[in-house]
Scaffold this active site. Structure first.
Site, mmCIF file in Angstrom:
data_model
loop_
_atom_site.group_PDB
_atom_site.id
_atom_site.type_symbol
_atom_site.label_atom_id
_atom_site.label_comp_id
_atom_site.label_asym_id
_atom_site.label_seq_id
_atom_site.Cartn_x
_atom_site.Cartn_y
_atom_site.Cartn_z
ATOM 1 N N LEU A 169 7.797 76.983 -72.735
ATOM 2 C CA LEU A 169 6.325 77.011 -72.839
ATOM 3 C C LEU A 169 5.708 78.405 -72.683
ATOM 4 O O LEU A 169 4.638 78.554 -72.098
ATOM 5 C CB LEU A 169 5.681 76.028 -71.845
ATOM 6 C CG LEU A 169 5.956 74.540 -72.069
ATOM 7 C CD1 LEU A 169 5.089 73.696 -71.157
ATOM 8 C CD2 LEU A 169 5.739 74.127 -73.523
ATOM 9 N N THR A 191 11.907 67.325 -78.003
ATOM 10 C CA THR A 191 13.347 67.586 -78.157
ATOM 11 C C THR A 191 14.193 66.746 -77.199
ATOM 12 O O THR A 191 13.719 66.284 -76.157
ATOM 13 C CB THR A 191 13.620 69.073 -77.894
ATOM 14 O OG1 THR A 191 13.048 69.425 -76.634
ATOM 15 C CG2 THR A 191 13.022 69.940 -78.982
ATOM 16 N N SER A 235 15.270 76.907 -75.349
ATOM 17 C CA SER A 235 14.751 76.813 -73.976
ATOM 18 C C SER A 235 13.659 77.870 -73.824
ATOM 19 O O SER A 235 13.715 78.716 -72.944
ATOM 20 C CB SER A 235 15.869 77.017 -72.952
ATOM 21 O OG SER A 235 16.396 78.316 -73.063
ATOM 22 N N VAL A 236 12.674 77.805 -74.733
ATOM 23 C CA VAL A 236 11.584 78.778 -74.716
ATOM 24 C C VAL A 236 10.790 78.664 -73.412
ATOM 25 O O VAL A 236 10.395 79.671 -72.821
ATOM 26 C CB VAL A 236 10.674 78.602 -75.956
ATOM 27 C CG1 VAL A 236 9.424 79.472 -75.860
ATOM 28 C CG2 VAL A 236 11.450 78.932 -77.235
ATOM 29 N N CYS A 278 7.901 68.324 -72.244
ATOM 30 C CA CYS A 278 8.703 69.534 -72.444
ATOM 31 C C CYS A 278 9.901 69.530 -71.506
ATOM 32 O O CYS A 278 9.744 69.490 -70.284
ATOM 33 C CB CYS A 278 7.888 70.799 -72.210
ATOM 34 S SG CYS A 278 8.896 72.260 -72.539
ATOM 35 N N THR A 328 11.256 72.443 -86.698
ATOM 36 C CA THR A 328 12.393 73.323 -86.986
ATOM 37 C C THR A 328 12.439 73.754 -88.451
ATOM 38 O O THR A 328 12.784 74.899 -88.755
ATOM 39 C CB THR A 328 13.698 72.604 -86.572
ATOM 40 O OG1 THR A 328 13.570 72.243 -85.182
ATOM 41 C CG2 THR A 328 14.920 73.480 -86.745
HETATM 42 C C1 LIG Z 1 11.299 76.725 -80.643
HETATM 43 C C2 LIG Z 1 10.601 75.436 -80.300
HETATM 44 C C3 LIG Z 1 9.503 75.458 -79.440
HETATM 45 C C4 LIG Z 1 8.829 74.264 -79.125
HETATM 46 N N1 LIG Z 1 7.739 74.315 -78.311
HETATM 47 C C5 LIG Z 1 7.029 73.163 -78.075
HETATM 48 C C6 LIG Z 1 5.794 73.195 -77.350
HETATM 49 O O1 LIG Z 1 5.317 74.248 -76.926
HETATM 50 N N2 LIG Z 1 5.156 72.021 -77.142
HETATM 51 C C7 LIG Z 1 5.610 70.819 -77.622
HETATM 52 O O2 LIG Z 1 4.978 69.779 -77.430
HETATM 53 N N3 LIG Z 1 6.774 70.769 -78.351
HETATM 54 C C8 LIG Z 1 7.466 71.909 -78.583
HETATM 55 N N4 LIG Z 1 8.606 71.854 -79.348
HETATM 56 C C9 LIG Z 1 9.058 70.547 -79.881
HETATM 57 C C10 LIG Z 1 8.541 70.310 -81.291
HETATM 58 O O3 LIG Z 1 7.132 70.260 -81.328
HETATM 59 C C11 LIG Z 1 9.099 68.989 -81.874
HETATM 60 O O4 LIG Z 1 8.658 67.910 -81.075
HETATM 61 C C12 LIG Z 1 10.621 68.955 -81.909
HETATM 62 O O5 LIG Z 1 11.145 70.239 -82.213
HETATM 63 C C13 LIG Z 1 11.155 67.941 -82.924
HETATM 64 O O6 LIG Z 1 10.758 68.246 -84.251
HETATM 65 P P1 LIG Z 1 11.656 69.115 -85.276
HETATM 66 O O7 LIG Z 1 13.037 68.539 -85.244
HETATM 67 O O8 LIG Z 1 10.956 69.013 -86.593
HETATM 68 O O9 LIG Z 1 11.649 70.534 -84.754
HETATM 69 C C14 LIG Z 1 9.293 73.041 -79.674
HETATM 70 C C15 LIG Z 1 10.397 73.039 -80.529
HETATM 71 C C16 LIG Z 1 11.047 74.204 -80.862
HETATM 72 C C17 LIG Z 1 12.219 74.159 -81.800
#
Ligand SMILES: Cc1cc2nc3c(=O)[nH]c(=O)nc-3n(C[C@H](O)[C@H](O)[C@H](O)COP(=O)(O)O)c2cc1C
Length: 311
Positions: free
Chosen positions: A81, A201, A78-79, A138, A274
């Site tokens: 943005l 997510t 739950s960063v 988001c 991730t």
């Molecule tokens: C720590 C963290 C921060 C994220 N911040 C953003 C973000 O700023 N903008 C965004 O579009 N997606 C954000 N995401 C989502 C990722 O871009 C991605 O869509 C999602 O994590 C699924 O891919 P993964 O399973 O490979 O992580 C974030 C994910 C994580 C884990």
């Protein structure tokens, strides 16, 4: 003539909304910061594209900690943005990113459609940006973000407004937290999206049973990592068949095999999130693994894999 024992190189290049990527693998927004953090570990010039953390018009501190929770097969975050805002991005982050050759994709989010418009206009004046990724997905912010991504008419409106304010290609990133993701995908395609990125997510929560409190200060967070891969793959497969524009697939891609599944399901490119947090070298390993797979399969071009799933 090929030298004996030397394998012919395969073509990994793909095209997305007018951008040529040397290979189809890029970081997922928010898991790659603004590139500097990864430069000591990998050669950023090897990536298909660079994708930065979502930026907002004004600096955003994000949500209070704790805001990361590791589960058995996924990560809850739950960063919210957290980012330095448009001005600092333009002044301090962009000059650094410009020195790299892969196309730079800048992710944006606004609290209102006007903010999306202003971000689009200002970034379009800057040099060195190849495309905008419009984050309407988001789950960790109270205003904007996912609100725009769950109603087709709103998703279309944000897309159209960004298109009006930029000459850059527009990628729209969707949330899986909707009833039918193909409806949203079609709405943003009709509004002018040149590509669709998915998935962001999935909403989730975790509870600390000793304290009997939510594990995250924000109570809920976004789930990513291996736990969401089947959901992401299904979304990519459905959306790729529902739209004509290219799809960038992501969600739980940890290895080259995972990336190949997304390409077979219809993604033209993939993003790795991730996995990069676990191993900073994950993306470059996935690129190498993809190249090996193509060679082993006797394929000369990665595009032969895209949507090649047989049913
Ligand atoms: C720590 C963290 C921060 C994220 N911040 C953003 C973000 O700023 N903008 C965004 O579009 N997606 C954000 N995401 C989502 C990722 O871009 C991605 O869509 C999602 O994590 C699924 O891919 P993964 O399973 O490979 O992580 C974030 C994910 C994580 C884990």
């Amino acid at each position: 003539m090929e030298q004996a024992g030397k394998r012919p190189r395969v073509n990994l290049a793909v095209e997305i909304t007018g951008l040529t990527l040397q290979n189809p693998v890029m970081p997922a927004s928010g898991t790659f910061g603004f590139g500097e953090e990864y430069a000591p570990f990998i050669d950023l010039n090897r990536l298909g594209a660079l994708v930065v953390k979502t930026i907002t018009l004004h600096p955003t501190p994000g949500n209070p900690p704790p805001r990361l929770m590791e589960g058995h097969c996924g990560l809850l975050n739950s960063v919210g943005l957290q980012n330095p805002g448009l001005e600092i991005f333009l002044r301090e982050k962009l000059p650094y990113l410009r020195r790299y050759t892969p196309p730079l994709i800048v992710s944006i989010a606004g609290r209102t459609t006007e903010e999306y418009a202003e971000l689009a206009a200002r970034l379009s004046e800057a040099e060195g940006i190849a495309a905008l990724e419009v984050n309407i997905s988001c789950p960790n912010v109270k205003e904007g973000g996912i609100v725009f991504g769950t109603v087709p008419a709103m998703a279309a409106r944000v897309t159209a407004i960004v298109k009006e304010h930029t000459h850059l290609p527009v990628i729209v990133k969707l949330t899986p937290n909707v009833t039918d993701i193909t409806t949203i995908a079609r709405a943003v395609e009709d509004a002018g999206a040149g590509a669709i990125a998915l998935i962001n997510t999935l909403q989730g929560m975790a509870i600390d049973i000793e304290r009997r409190r939510p594990a995250l200060a924000n109570i809920v967070g976004g789930l990513s990592g291996p736990a969401i891969k089947p959901v992401a793959l299904y979304a990519v497969w459905r959306v790729a068949r529902a739209v004509k524009v290219p799809v960038i697939g992501m969600g739980g891609i940890m290895t080259a095999r995972d990336a190949i599944e997304f390409l077979l399901a219809g993604a033209t490119a993939v993003a790795v999130g991730t996995a990069t947090l676990v191993d900073p070298g994950a993306i470059t390993k996935i690129i190498a693994g993809l190249e090996n797979y193509l060679t082993e399969q006797g394929l000369a071009d990665v595009r032969e894999l895209i949507g090649a799933l047989q049913i």
